[in-house]
Write a protein that holds these residues in place. Structure first.
Motif: not given
Length: 105
Positions: A78-99
């Motif tokens: 809740k407090i310490c992790t910061h979601v960056t644009k790059n991390m969001k992009k990487n999540a989408t890329e990982r989902i696309m690659k995995q599935f």
């Protein structure tokens, strides 16, 4: 090294004992004068940055919590992790690659 003092300090000398915090911040302030960064360094900023870097390196939550001394996962999530644009992009890329085979229409 037999006389190494292992207390898991983030900033420690070669013998394992911590640096004096005041000296770390003085050095950081001198370095920041050479940049365009205007925010003053604090231990919270260092801690949050460290956690964000560990998160970005895909270190598991339990290891991050142990490393920074947090007992409650909510603190990190809740407090310490910061979601960056790059991390969001990487999540989408990982989902696309995995599935990719399932997601193809």
């Amino acid at each position: 090294m037999d006389d190494y003092h292992d207390e898991n300090f983030v900033f420690s000398r070669s013998d394992g004992y911590p640096f004096i915090t005041k000296k770390i911040f003085k050095r950081m302030e001198r370095l920041l004068l050479r940049t365009s960064i205007t925010k003053r360094p604090t231990h919270h900023i260092l801690s949050h940055t460290h956690i964000s870097m560990l998160d970005k390196a895909e270190v598991d939550l339990k290891t991050i919590m142990e490393r920074v001394g947090h007992d409650d996962a909510k603190t990190n999530l809740k407090i310490c992790t910061h979601v960056t644009k790059n991390m969001k992009k990487n999540a989408t890329e990982r989902i696309m690659k995995q599935f990719s085979d399932v997601l193809q229409i």
